[in-house]
Design a protein around this motif. Structure first.
Motif, PDB file in Angstrom:
ATOM      1  N   MET A  62       0.691  -1.229  -0.039  1.00  0.00           N
ATOM      2  CA  MET A  62       0.142   0.104  -0.116  1.00  0.00           C
ATOM      3  C   MET A  62       0.679   1.423  -0.068  1.00  0.00           C
ATOM      4  O   MET A  62       1.801   1.462   0.668  1.00  0.00           O
ATOM      5  N   LYS A  63       0.588   2.181  -0.807  1.00  0.00           N
ATOM      6  CA  LYS A  63       1.408   3.323  -0.965  1.00  0.00           C
ATOM      7  C   LYS A  63       0.439   4.471  -0.250  1.00  0.00           C
ATOM      8  O   LYS A  63      -0.587   4.794  -0.536  1.00  0.00           O
ATOM      9  N   LEU A  64       1.172   5.283   0.673  1.00  0.00           N
ATOM     10  CA  LEU A  64       0.646   6.384   1.275  1.00  0.00           C
ATOM     11  C   LEU A  64       0.881   7.685   0.623  1.00  0.00           C
ATOM     12  O   LEU A  64       2.074   7.938   0.043  1.00  0.00           O
ATOM     13  N   SER A  65       0.035   8.765   0.645  1.00  0.00           N
ATOM     14  CA  SER A  65       0.061  10.083  -0.028  1.00  0.00           C
ATOM     15  C   SER A  65       1.206  10.754   1.083  1.00  0.00           C
ATOM     16  O   SER A  65       1.358  10.225   2.268  1.00  0.00           O
ATOM     17  N   ARG A  66       1.741  11.779   0.344  1.00  0.00           N
ATOM     18  CA  ARG A  66       2.405  12.583   1.315  1.00  0.00           C
ATOM     19  C   ARG A  66       1.801  13.202   2.477  1.00  0.00           C
ATOM     20  O   ARG A  66       2.228  13.255   3.680  1.00  0.00           O
ATOM     21  N   SER A  67       0.586  13.689   2.216  1.00  0.00           N
ATOM     22  CA  SER A  67      -0.348  14.405   3.167  1.00  0.00           C
ATOM     23  C   SER A  67      -0.620  13.265   4.298  1.00  0.00           C
ATOM     24  O   SER A  67      -0.474  13.451   5.584  1.00  0.00           O
ATOM     25  N   ALA A  68      -0.894  12.071   3.869  1.00  0.00           N
ATOM     26  CA  ALA A  68      -1.446  11.117   4.924  1.00  0.00           C
ATOM     27  C   ALA A  68      -0.198  10.420   5.498  1.00  0.00           C
ATOM     28  O   ALA A  68      -0.121  10.303   6.812  1.00  0.00           O
ATOM     29  N   SER A  69       1.003  10.431   5.072  1.00  0.00           N
ATOM     30  CA  SER A  69       2.082   9.980   5.779  1.00  0.00           C
ATOM     31  C   SER A  69       2.771  11.167   6.689  1.00  0.00           C
ATOM     32  O   SER A  69       2.985  10.762   7.853  1.00  0.00           O
ATOM     33  N   TRP A  70       2.526  12.264   6.448  1.00  0.00           N
ATOM     34  CA  TRP A  70       2.993  13.448   7.463  1.00  0.00           C
ATOM     35  C   TRP A  70       2.033  13.472   8.520  1.00  0.00           C
ATOM     36  O   TRP A  70       2.279  13.753   9.579  1.00  0.00           O
ATOM     37  N   PHE A  71       0.755  13.231   8.286  1.00  0.00           N
ATOM     38  CA  PHE A  71      -0.499  13.389   9.286  1.00  0.00           C
ATOM     39  C   PHE A  71      -0.045  12.068  10.432  1.00  0.00           C
ATOM     40  O   PHE A  71      -0.355  12.359  11.337  1.00  0.00           O
ATOM     41  N   LEU A  72      -0.035  10.998   9.645  1.00  0.00           N
ATOM     42  CA  LEU A  72       0.332   9.905  10.452  1.00  0.00           C
ATOM     43  C   LEU A  72       1.576  10.078  11.409  1.00  0.00           C
ATOM     44  O   LEU A  72       1.607   9.709  12.733  1.00  0.00           O
ATOM     45  N   LEU A  73       2.800  10.669  11.083  1.00  0.00           N
ATOM     46  CA  LEU A  73       3.761  10.853  11.647  1.00  0.00           C
ATOM     47  C   LEU A  73       3.411  11.801  12.635  1.00  0.00           C
ATOM     48  O   LEU A  73       3.892  11.838  13.725  1.00  0.00           O
ATOM     49  N   ALA A  74       2.825  13.019  12.533  1.00  0.00           N
ATOM     50  CA  ALA A  74       2.483  14.175  13.302  1.00  0.00           C
ATOM     51  C   ALA A  74       1.494  13.563  14.530  1.00  0.00           C
ATOM     52  O   ALA A  74       1.693  13.871  15.718  1.00  0.00           O
ATOM     53  N   PHE A  75       0.751  12.733  14.219  1.00  0.00           N
ATOM     54  CA  PHE A  75      -0.109  12.249  15.077  1.00  0.00           C
ATOM     55  C   PHE A  75       0.429  11.322  15.965  1.00  0.00           C
ATOM     56  O   PHE A  75       0.251  11.400  17.312  1.00  0.00           O
ATOM     57  N   GLY A  76       1.653  10.508  15.562  1.00  0.00           N
ATOM     58  CA  GLY A  76       2.348   9.842  16.624  1.00  0.00           C
ATOM     59  C   GLY A  76       2.891  10.456  17.455  1.00  0.00           C
ATOM     60  O   GLY A  76       3.253  10.308  18.756  1.00  0.00           O
ATOM     61  N   VAL A  77       3.616  11.693  16.962  1.00  0.00           N
ATOM     62  CA  VAL A  77       4.322  12.641  17.807  1.00  0.00           C
ATOM     63  C   VAL A  77       3.592  13.305  18.762  1.00  0.00           C
ATOM     64  O   VAL A  77       3.789  13.527  20.130  1.00  0.00           O
ATOM     65  N   TRP A  78       2.279  13.674  18.256  1.00  0.00           N
ATOM     66  CA  TRP A  78       1.483  14.346  19.058  1.00  0.00           C
ATOM     67  C   TRP A  78       0.860  13.409  20.292  1.00  0.00           C
ATOM     68  O   TRP A  78       0.638  13.759  21.268  1.00  0.00           O
ATOM     69  N   SER A  79       0.540  12.172  20.112  1.00  0.00           N
ATOM     70  CA  SER A  79       0.123  11.352  21.154  1.00  0.00           C
ATOM     71  C   SER A  79       1.178  11.140  22.016  1.00  0.00           C
ATOM     72  O   SER A  79       0.905  10.900  23.209  1.00  0.00           O
ATOM     73  N   TRP A  80       2.573  10.999  21.800  1.00  0.00           N
ATOM     74  CA  TRP A  80       3.592  10.891  22.649  1.00  0.00           C
ATOM     75  C   TRP A  80       3.497  12.207  23.470  1.00  0.00           C
ATOM     76  O   TRP A  80       3.475  12.275  24.872  1.00  0.00           O
ATOM     77  N   PHE A  81       3.300  13.220  23.176  1.00  0.00           N
ATOM     78  CA  PHE A  81       3.266  14.510  23.743  1.00  0.00           C
ATOM     79  C   PHE A  81       2.504  14.527  24.699  1.00  0.00           C
ATOM     80  O   PHE A  81       2.736  14.851  26.001  1.00  0.00           O
ATOM     81  N   ILE A  82       1.122  14.220  24.137  1.00  0.00           N
ATOM     82  CA  ILE A  82      -0.080  14.377  25.096  1.00  0.00           C
ATOM     83  C   ILE A  82       0.066  13.238  26.392  1.00  0.00           C
ATOM     84  O   ILE A  82      -0.117  13.659  27.404  1.00  0.00           O
ATOM     85  N   TRP A  83       0.288  12.269  25.834  1.00  0.00           N
ATOM     86  CA  TRP A  83       0.366  11.076  26.909  1.00  0.00           C
ATOM     87  C   TRP A  83       1.538  11.301  27.771  1.00  0.00           C
ATOM     88  O   TRP A  83       1.657  10.824  29.128  1.00  0.00           O
ATOM     89  N   VAL A  84       2.705  11.578  27.463  1.00  0.00           N
ATOM     90  CA  VAL A  84       3.795  11.833  28.329  1.00  0.00           C
ATOM     91  C   VAL A  84       3.429  12.904  29.369  1.00  0.00           C
ATOM     92  O   VAL A  84       3.520  12.480  30.602  1.00  0.00           O
ATOM     93  N   THR A  85       2.918  14.007  28.803  1.00  0.00           N
ATOM     94  CA  THR A  85       2.297  15.152  29.744  1.00  0.00           C
ATOM     95  C   THR A  85       1.246  14.404  30.802  1.00  0.00           C
ATOM     96  O   THR A  85       1.333  14.683  32.179  1.00  0.00           O
TER      97      THR A  85
END
Length: 85
Positions: free
Chosen positions: A1-24
């Protein structure tokens, strides 16, 4: 499966956001002085354990989603480098 550029960046940003929120959240949970997370003797309550389990689950899911996004971004960069040759 090939992800679009925007989907890839969204998923990466969501992963970083998730870590930030839950560590806090976990930091605040450990420092809780309201009596919800720890009883009068300083022992963890059911509230603490349930929310810690939610945080660990979210860390794992956030990591998995972020890794998928990172792989998508790397694949797109590799593809654009090979296409420009």
């Amino acid at each position: 499966m090939k992800l679009s550029r925007s989907a890839s960046w969204f998923l990466l940003a969501f992963g970083v956001w998730s870590w930030f929120i839950w560590v806090t959240f976990v930091r605040n949970l450990v420092k809780d002085a309201s009596g919800l997370a720890f009883d009068d003797a300083g022992e963890p309550t059911a509230y603490f354990w349930v929310h810690l389990a939610l945080a660990v689950t979210s860390f794992l899911l956030g990591t998995a989603v972020g890794v998928i996004g990172l792989r998508g971004v790397r694949a797109l960069r590799r593809e654009s480098r090979e296409g420009s040759r």
